[in-house]
Design an enzyme around this catalytic site. Structure first.
Site, PDB file in Angstrom:
ATOM      1  N   THR A 205       0.855  -1.185   0.000  1.00 19.04           N
ATOM      2  CA  THR A 205       0.000   0.000   0.000  1.00 19.04           C
ATOM      3  C   THR A 205       0.896   1.241   0.000  1.00 19.04           C
ATOM      4  O   THR A 205       2.049   1.167   0.435  1.00 19.04           O
ATOM      5  CB  THR A 205      -0.812  -0.061   1.314  1.00 19.04           C
TER       6      THR A 205
ATOM      7  N   ARG B  23     -14.583  -6.527  -0.045  1.00 19.17           N
ATOM      8  CA  ARG B  23     -13.855  -6.275   1.211  1.00 19.17           C
ATOM      9  C   ARG B  23     -13.231  -4.870   1.177  1.00 19.17           C
ATOM     10  O   ARG B  23     -12.631  -4.466   0.200  1.00 19.17           O
ATOM     11  CB  ARG B  23     -12.762  -7.326   1.393  1.00 19.17           C
TER      12      ARG B  23
END
Ligand code: ASP
Length: 311
Positions: A179, A207
């Site tokens: 990320t 999700r």
């Protein structure tokens, strides 16, 4: 003559005040496990350095912290080297669902998107939500409508699905990519933070992790600090990690370092790992992680610059 000097001082004072204010930026490329592949690591360090430099330039030129954060994150999203933007990992059905958020610490304005499938820079969508809509978080189908409403160009979601990514999902050997996030403090004392991700590889469809959740993956408040997190999002949400750090500084007088350390240790106690980058209102920069590595780079007006993957 005296009058000219006085007028000169009055005119130059704001420039002098701002030019003496500290400013800084820090970016991360995800807490996780990184190999010793020196070519890959070199590429990662180059892109992190580029993101830091581009964000720093914005600040140096008197730009806003929020511009620096968006600029830096776009470099990382476009690089394909990280789990964000074009490099995002695939979910269990083989397509991309990206999440992002951005926040500015003066008025606590924020924007976020979740489940983005066909836009290359989710961080810019998050900013659009913050600045051009009365809302804070858009998800799923609504993100597509937002893109159309503002006449932005959608991309073909299939263009984000590469044969390598499909092979990884099939073989179960998922190449670890991180990320991304950035935090900046500008010359005017404004703090901003942002985070962008493809989420967890092989995740269930729909999700959503911590990255688009203000207070979990991202938080910024001028009187305390700015924070961007990386790690197993479910745990960062349970800990309200990013807000938790700001709250420890505001209500319990913690230093930035102690606040980050405390929250990471709480996450470790729950059995999860991760990393955090942060800058406080005084321009102190701090980062830490409990994984094997975390690409990270920072630069401040005091002349410090550092880029690393391992501590
Ligand atoms: N925090 C991200 C998520 O849970 C993943 C990561 O940072 O690696 O979606």
């Amino acid at each position: 003559m005296k009058k000219i000097i006085v007028v000169g001082i009055i005119f130059l004072l704001p420039f002098w005040v701002f030019s003496n204010k500290p400013f800084a930026i820090i970016v991360h490329g995800g807490a996780g496990t990184y190999s010793n592949d020196s070519i890959q690591n070199y590429k990662i360090m180059q892109v992190i350095s580029d993101a830091v430099e581009k964000g720093y330039k914005v600040l140096e030129n008197g730009g806003a912290a929020v511009d620096a954060v968006e600029t830096a994150i776009k470099v990382l999203e476009d690089s394909r080297l990280f789990n964000a933007g074009k490099g995002s990992v695939l979910n269990e059905e083989g397509f991309v669902e990206m999440d992002a958020s951005i926040m500015e610490g003066k008025e606590l304005k924020a924007g976020a998107v979740a489940g983005v499938r066909d836009f290359p820079n989710p961080i810019s969508l998050a900013r659009l939500v913050m600045e051009k809509t009365p809302h804070l978080l858009f998800a799923g189908e609504g993100v597509g409508k937002l893109i159309d409403r503002f006449q932005l160009k959608r991309i073909n979601p299939d263009s984000l699905v590469t044969p390598e990514k499909l092979q990884e999902i099939k073989s179960g050997k998922i190449h670890k990519k991180g990320t991304v996030g950035a935090v900046a403090l500008d010359k005017y004392g404004n703090i901003a933070a942002g985070t962008s991700t493809g989420g967890i590889a092989n995740k269930m469809v729909g999700r959503v992790g911590d990255s688009p959740i203000i207070g979990a993956g991202t938080y910024a408040k001028n009187s305390t600090c700015g924070v961007s997190c990386t790690g197993l999002g479910e745990f960062f949400i349970k800990q309200s990690a990013a807000f938790h750090i700001s709250a420890l500084i505001e209500y319990a007088n913690y230093s930035l370092k102690d606040a980050v350390g405390y929250v990471l240790s709480e996450i470790m106690k729950m059995g999860a790992t991760g990393g955090i980058i942060a800058i406080d209102k005084n321009g102190n920069i701090f980062f830490d992680y409990t994984t094997q590595g975390m690409p990270c780079g920072y630069k401040s007006s005091s002349g410090v610059k550092k880029v690393l993957i391992f501590k």
